[in-house]
Design a protein around this motif. Structure first.
Motif, short mmCIF file in Angstrom:
data_model
loop_
_atom_site.label_atom_id
_atom_site.label_comp_id
_atom_site.label_asym_id
_atom_site.label_seq_id
_atom_site.Cartn_x
_atom_site.Cartn_y
_atom_site.Cartn_z
N SER A 153 0.83 -1.20 0.00
CA SER A 153 0.00 0.00 0.00
C SER A 153 0.86 1.25 0.00
CB SER A 153 -0.94 -0.01 1.21
OG SER A 153 -2.01 0.89 1.02
N CYS A 154 1.99 1.19 0.68
CA CYS A 154 2.92 2.32 0.70
C CYS A 154 3.43 2.62 -0.72
CB CYS A 154 4.09 1.99 1.62
SG CYS A 154 4.93 3.42 2.32
N ARG A 155 3.78 1.59 -1.47
CA ARG A 155 4.27 1.78 -2.83
C ARG A 155 3.17 2.34 -3.74
NH1 ARG A 155 6.78 -3.17 -1.59
NH2 ARG A 155 5.14 -4.34 -2.65
N ILE A 156 1.95 1.86 -3.58
CA ILE A 156 0.84 2.37 -4.38
C ILE A 156 0.64 3.85 -4.12
CG2 ILE A 156 -1.67 2.28 -4.65
CD1 ILE A 156 -1.36 -0.80 -4.00
N ALA A 157 0.64 4.23 -2.85
CA ALA A 157 0.46 5.64 -2.49
C ALA A 157 1.53 6.51 -3.14
CB ALA A 157 0.48 5.79 -0.97
N GLU A 158 2.78 6.11 -2.99
CA GLU A 158 3.88 6.92 -3.52
C GLU A 158 3.86 6.96 -5.04
OE1 GLU A 158 7.25 5.18 -1.58
OE2 GLU A 158 6.91 6.34 0.27
N ARG A 159 3.48 5.85 -5.68
CA ARG A 159 3.41 5.81 -7.13
C ARG A 159 2.38 6.80 -7.67
NH1 ARG A 159 2.40 0.22 -7.86
NH2 ARG A 159 4.55 -0.09 -7.20
N CYS A 160 1.33 7.05 -6.87
CA CYS A 160 0.27 7.97 -7.28
C CYS A 160 0.45 9.39 -6.72
CB CYS A 160 -1.09 7.42 -6.85
SG CYS A 160 -1.59 5.96 -7.79
N GLY A 161 1.64 9.69 -6.23
CA GLY A 161 1.93 11.05 -5.80
C GLY A 161 1.49 11.39 -4.40
N PHE A 162 1.15 10.40 -3.59
CA PHE A 162 0.78 10.63 -2.19
C PHE A 162 2.05 10.56 -1.34
CE2 PHE A 162 -3.21 9.76 -4.08
CZ PHE A 162 -4.20 10.26 -3.25
N ALA A 188 -0.29 11.90 1.79
CA ALA A 188 -1.27 12.88 1.31
C ALA A 188 -0.81 13.44 -0.03
CB ALA A 188 -1.47 14.01 2.31
N ARG A 189 -1.80 13.89 -0.77
CA ARG A 189 -1.55 14.55 -2.05
C ARG A 189 -2.43 15.78 -2.13
NH1 ARG A 189 -2.67 11.75 -7.95
NH2 ARG A 189 -2.93 13.69 -9.11
N LEU A 190 -1.87 16.87 -2.65
CA LEU A 190 -2.61 18.12 -2.82
C LEU A 190 -2.96 18.32 -4.29
CD1 LEU A 190 -0.44 20.54 -0.62
CD2 LEU A 190 -2.35 19.08 0.09
N ALA A 191 -4.02 19.06 -4.51
CA ALA A 191 -4.42 19.37 -5.88
C ALA A 191 -3.32 20.13 -6.61
CB ALA A 191 -5.71 20.18 -5.88
N THR A 192 -2.48 20.85 -5.86
CA THR A 192 -1.42 21.66 -6.45
C THR A 192 -0.11 20.90 -6.66
OG1 THR A 192 -0.95 22.44 -4.21
CG2 THR A 192 -2.35 23.85 -5.59
N ASP A 193 -0.06 19.65 -6.21
CA ASP A 193 1.17 18.86 -6.39
C ASP A 193 1.35 18.51 -7.87
OD1 ASP A 193 1.79 18.85 -3.70
OD2 ASP A 193 0.91 16.87 -3.32
N ALA A 194 2.57 18.62 -8.32
CA ALA A 194 2.89 18.19 -9.68
C ALA A 194 3.14 16.69 -9.65
CB ALA A 194 4.11 18.93 -10.19
N VAL A 195 2.25 15.94 -10.30
CA VAL A 195 2.34 14.48 -10.24
C VAL A 195 2.31 13.92 -11.65
CG1 VAL A 195 1.23 12.37 -9.43
CG2 VAL A 195 1.19 14.42 -7.99
N ASP A 196 3.25 13.04 -11.94
CA ASP A 196 3.32 12.36 -13.23
C ASP A 196 3.13 10.88 -12.97
OD1 ASP A 196 3.65 11.71 -15.87
OD2 ASP A 196 5.83 11.82 -15.80
N ILE A 197 1.94 10.35 -13.30
CA ILE A 197 1.62 8.96 -12.99
C ILE A 197 1.49 8.18 -14.29
CG2 ILE A 197 -0.02 7.42 -11.87
CD1 ILE A 197 -0.97 9.83 -10.25
N GLU A 198 2.14 7.04 -14.31
CA GLU A 198 1.98 6.10 -15.43
C GLU A 198 1.56 4.76 -14.84
OE1 GLU A 198 5.24 5.87 -18.05
OE2 GLU A 198 5.39 8.03 -18.35
#
Length: 199
Positions: A153-162, A188-198
């Motif tokens: 679950s930790c890896r999933i969160a970080e992969r999605c920018g949390f 946590a993830r903010l709407a303003t975070d720059a996230v690049d998810i593949e």
């Protein structure tokens, strides 16, 4: 969009992408009840989660799904059935929970059925839901907590920018108990975070 602390109805959207379709659970569908029961009674789910209300049979599973439908109706939590976009087969669940419209904040949680694990289902579902929560629901912050030691679950969160923000002491029940606590990793993830998810 104006956000207040008041409850308001939020229709559950149908979300598609990354090979998934997210939509509502149907308490009147025997197939959905069976999938919900299997998900919440799965040993791996129970290892990391202790629900406040246990789901142990079809009757309690149907009652639980009806409760989720009521939460959707009053806008406090939104529960999505995660399915294969092509076949419609149920793969798991993802929820946007504890929605605070005043603070534009919510918590996300997910689980995947045993036969669907190892295929990136949770990562893809989280990417879809997070994007919608920020752009469609107008939230600013999404939180995600998991039991300490739940590395997947930790890896999933970080992969999605949390981003990992810290450890919450004694913030959830121990496995299969409601008289002892364990620590939780907070992401946590903010709407303003720059996230690049593949996914």
């Amino acid at each position: 969009m104006v956000h207040t602390g008041e409850r308001s109805h939020t229709p559950l959207p149908e979300l598609s992408g990354h090979g998934l379709h997210l939509g509502p659970w149907d308490p009147d569908s025997d197939a959905d009840v069976e999938a919900w029961l299997r998900g919440l009674s799965d040993p791996e789910f129970r290892r990391w989660n202790t629900p406040l209300v246990l789901v142990t049979d079809r009757d309690s599973a149907r009652k639980s799904l009806r409760s989720k439908a009521r939460d959707i109706a009053d806008g406090t939590s939104l529960s999505f059935r995660v399915a294969d976009e092509t076949t419609g087969t149920a793969l798991g669940h993802i929820g946007v929970n504890e929605i605070n419209r005043g603070l534009r904040l919510a918590r996300v949680g997910y689980w995947v059925l045993p036969e669907a694990r190892g295929r990136g289902v949770a990562t893809r579902a989280l990417a879809l839901v997070a994007h919608w929560a920020f752009t469609g629901l107008g939230l600013h912050r999404l939180e995600l907590g998991h039991a300490l030691g739940h590395d997947a679950s930790c890896r999933i969160a970080e992969r999605c920018g949390f981003r990992y923000e810290g450890t919450l002491r004694d913030a959830m029940w121990e496995a299969e108990r409601q008289d002892a606590f364990r620590d939780v990793h907070l992401h946590a993830r903010l709407a303003t975070d720059a996230v690049d998810i593949e996914p």
